[in-house]
Design a protein around this motif. Sequence first.
Motif, PDB file in Angstrom:
ATOM      1  N   ASP A 115       0.986  -1.239  -0.164  1.00  0.00           N
ATOM      2  CA  ASP A 115      -0.171   0.042   0.111  1.00  0.00           C
ATOM      3  C   ASP A 115       1.014   1.274   0.064  1.00  0.00           C
ATOM      4  O   ASP A 115       1.522   1.700   1.070  1.00  0.00           O
ATOM      5  N   LEU A 116       0.820   1.902  -1.182  1.00  0.00           N
ATOM      6  CA  LEU A 116       1.840   3.173  -1.457  1.00  0.00           C
ATOM      7  C   LEU A 116       0.800   4.236  -1.465  1.00  0.00           C
ATOM      8  O   LEU A 116       1.185   5.511  -1.672  1.00  0.00           O
ATOM      9  N   SER A 117      -0.400   4.281  -1.106  1.00  0.00           N
ATOM     10  CA  SER A 117      -1.580   5.139  -1.571  1.00  0.00           C
ATOM     11  C   SER A 117      -1.320   6.515  -0.859  1.00  0.00           C
ATOM     12  O   SER A 117      -1.639   7.650  -1.200  1.00  0.00           O
ATOM     13  N   ALA A 118      -0.942   6.185   0.613  1.00  0.00           N
ATOM     14  CA  ALA A 118      -0.717   7.599   1.220  1.00  0.00           C
ATOM     15  C   ALA A 118       0.515   8.476   0.872  1.00  0.00           C
ATOM     16  O   ALA A 118       0.714   9.666   1.464  1.00  0.00           O
ATOM     17  N   THR A 119       1.493   7.985   0.364  1.00  0.00           N
ATOM     18  CA  THR A 119       3.042   8.319   0.052  1.00  0.00           C
ATOM     19  C   THR A 119       2.802   9.765  -0.862  1.00  0.00           C
ATOM     20  O   THR A 119       1.886   9.932  -1.560  1.00  0.00           O
ATOM     21  N   ARG A 120       3.952  10.397  -0.937  1.00  0.00           N
ATOM     22  CA  ARG A 120       4.224  11.452  -1.791  1.00  0.00           C
ATOM     23  C   ARG A 120       4.851  11.190  -3.047  1.00  0.00           C
ATOM     24  O   ARG A 120       5.569  11.810  -3.726  1.00  0.00           O
ATOM     25  N   LEU A 121       4.955   9.818  -3.477  1.00  0.00           N
ATOM     26  CA  LEU A 121       6.024   9.320  -4.489  1.00  0.00           C
ATOM     27  C   LEU A 121       5.186   9.709  -5.760  1.00  0.00           C
ATOM     28  O   LEU A 121       3.903   9.735  -5.767  1.00  0.00           O
ATOM     29  N   THR A 122       5.947  10.077  -6.749  1.00  0.00           N
ATOM     30  CA  THR A 122       5.502  10.519  -8.044  1.00  0.00           C
ATOM     31  C   THR A 122       6.111   9.702  -8.896  1.00  0.00           C
ATOM     32  O   THR A 122       5.771   9.469 -10.347  1.00  0.00           O
ATOM     33  N   GLU A 123       6.857   8.445  -8.692  1.00  0.00           N
ATOM     34  CA  GLU A 123       7.447   7.629  -9.443  1.00  0.00           C
ATOM     35  C   GLU A 123       7.683   6.212  -8.759  1.00  0.00           C
ATOM     36  O   GLU A 123       8.094   6.181  -7.537  1.00  0.00           O
ATOM     37  N   ILE A 124       7.322   5.084  -9.361  1.00  0.00           N
ATOM     38  CA  ILE A 124       7.630   3.839  -8.840  1.00  0.00           C
ATOM     39  C   ILE A 124       8.872   3.538  -9.828  1.00  0.00           C
ATOM     40  O   ILE A 124       8.985   3.565 -10.843  1.00  0.00           O
ATOM     41  N   PRO A 125      10.041   3.449  -9.095  1.00  0.00           N
ATOM     42  CA  PRO A 125      11.263   3.124  -9.707  1.00  0.00           C
ATOM     43  C   PRO A 125      11.642   1.741 -10.431  1.00  0.00           C
ATOM     44  O   PRO A 125      10.886   0.817 -10.142  1.00  0.00           O
ATOM     45  N   ALA A 126      12.460   1.701 -11.084  1.00  0.00           N
ATOM     46  CA  ALA A 126      12.868   0.558 -11.818  1.00  0.00           C
ATOM     47  C   ALA A 126      13.027  -0.838 -11.147  1.00  0.00           C
ATOM     48  O   ALA A 126      13.611  -0.766  -9.878  1.00  0.00           O
ATOM     49  N   ARG A 127      12.297  -1.812 -11.357  1.00  0.00           N
ATOM     50  CA  ARG A 127      12.229  -2.983 -10.877  1.00  0.00           C
ATOM     51  C   ARG A 127      11.756  -3.184  -9.261  1.00  0.00           C
ATOM     52  O   ARG A 127      12.272  -4.097  -8.764  1.00  0.00           O
ATOM     53  N   MET A 128      11.061  -2.099  -8.857  1.00  0.00           N
ATOM     54  CA  MET A 128      10.623  -2.028  -7.534  1.00  0.00           C
ATOM     55  C   MET A 128      10.235  -3.433  -6.815  1.00  0.00           C
ATOM     56  O   MET A 128      10.439  -3.908  -5.932  1.00  0.00           O
TER      57      MET A 128
END
Length: 502
Positions: free
Chosen positions: A184-197
Amino acid sequence: LKMMKMKTRYILTYLSLGCAASVAQAADLRVTPGALEAMLTDEVKAETALTLSGQMDLRDFTALTEKMPRLKSLDLSGVSVTAYDSPRVSAVGPSSNKADELPRGALLGLHLTDLALPSGLRVIGEGALAGGEFTTLVLPASLTSIGDHALYGCTRLENLTFPASVASVGTYSLAGCTSLRVADLSATRLTEIPARMFEGDAALATVSLPAALGKIGEGSFAGTASLKSVSLPGTLTFIGKNAFNASGLENVTLPSSVNEVGDFAFSNCHSLTGAVLGNPKAALGQGVFYSDPLFVTLDAPGIERFPDYLFAGSHSADVVRLLGGVEEIGAYAMSGNRAETLVFGSTLVYLGDGAMENMGSLTDIDATALEGAVPELGDNVFSGIDQGNVNLIVADNVSAPWQAADQWKEFKVLEVGHTGAGSVISIPSDSVRGRFEGTVLRLTSGEPMARVEVYEPGGAKVADTAPHSTEAHVETSAFAGRVYVVRAILENGHVATLKLMR
């Protein structure tokens, strides 16, 4: 009685020793930076559970990994990590760490089954928790960054919720976590899911993405065989190559915000049956739906180009509806497709190498909309097709350039005879005739018609009926145009194509 007393003493002694052994397996130490190694006596090093409080730095984490290989449970919730900068540069490991940062490789090599992180931790460094054997992990609310490979290969981790403070996540950070089911990443401030995560996370079934996500990196979800669906936010603009390669997706909707999709982004998805491309002008890489054996429908009205390998190996992909406005069909883009009939729009100018190879079910190509503008071809465009038994239907009086053109001339080139009020093309031993009576299209045939399809000149299908009769009527009052291409599929397998004017 004497025997019972002796037995009772034995049991009490056994329990006493057992409790002593249990107590000996846990330790609680308060540390100051750099002091932990001196506190690790032989007794402490033999223990499998450790609770630390106070302050630690890189030197103390190094002491843990080098001196306590049997450690299984580690509680760092009462620890604060202080900055450290070694006067000597190490050739084999980190020589410094910042405050509130779990150093690079901090707990690498420890097979921890239970771990509590420092409550004020801001950064988990590269590979810091890789290989851990914990099933659950609570990320502190202060956490802002997770480094490359941070949790790589934590094969027993089952779920992970990211706090709202997280703004940066590194490559391969959760790759190889083969038991991870929920992320669950829904609450984060992430703008990118990085390579191979999440690469290779075969059990991942549920992932909740950040609301402001703009980019999904290369191979981010490759190999997530249990991931059947994913909701992509309307802020997403970029999907990297191989992003969902070999995932378990069954259908996917790309929002209109997406303007670029990388090579093989949804390839080898053996359960994928269709996709919606919200932005048909998006730049598609090669092989986006390569080798998706169940893929049927791409909803992308207005798509102008089939990139190389777009549908190669996706045998059931319905390409017929998409050809109306297509300008270019790339190399091997439709290789192995099972379509029986293709209707080219007037915009088609080029077909690449092997673009339609091994289309063994093909019986008709309707190229009437192209008039005499014969598209250019790459090499072996129609390899594996029995061209002599495929009708290439062209407009009236323009067959000559098609019959002279390399590769095209190998088809059975037939003209549609245009009369102004209707057109007729005869199939050996059968014939189909059509005419308009007002807005009603009437067809008659010498053999029962199993199916009648009506297309606009651009290739869009506007009607589809199954009369199973020698006569068929189609009401066209809702259709805007005046000229239509009609396909009548007879029950004996023959196909007649007519171009009619209303």
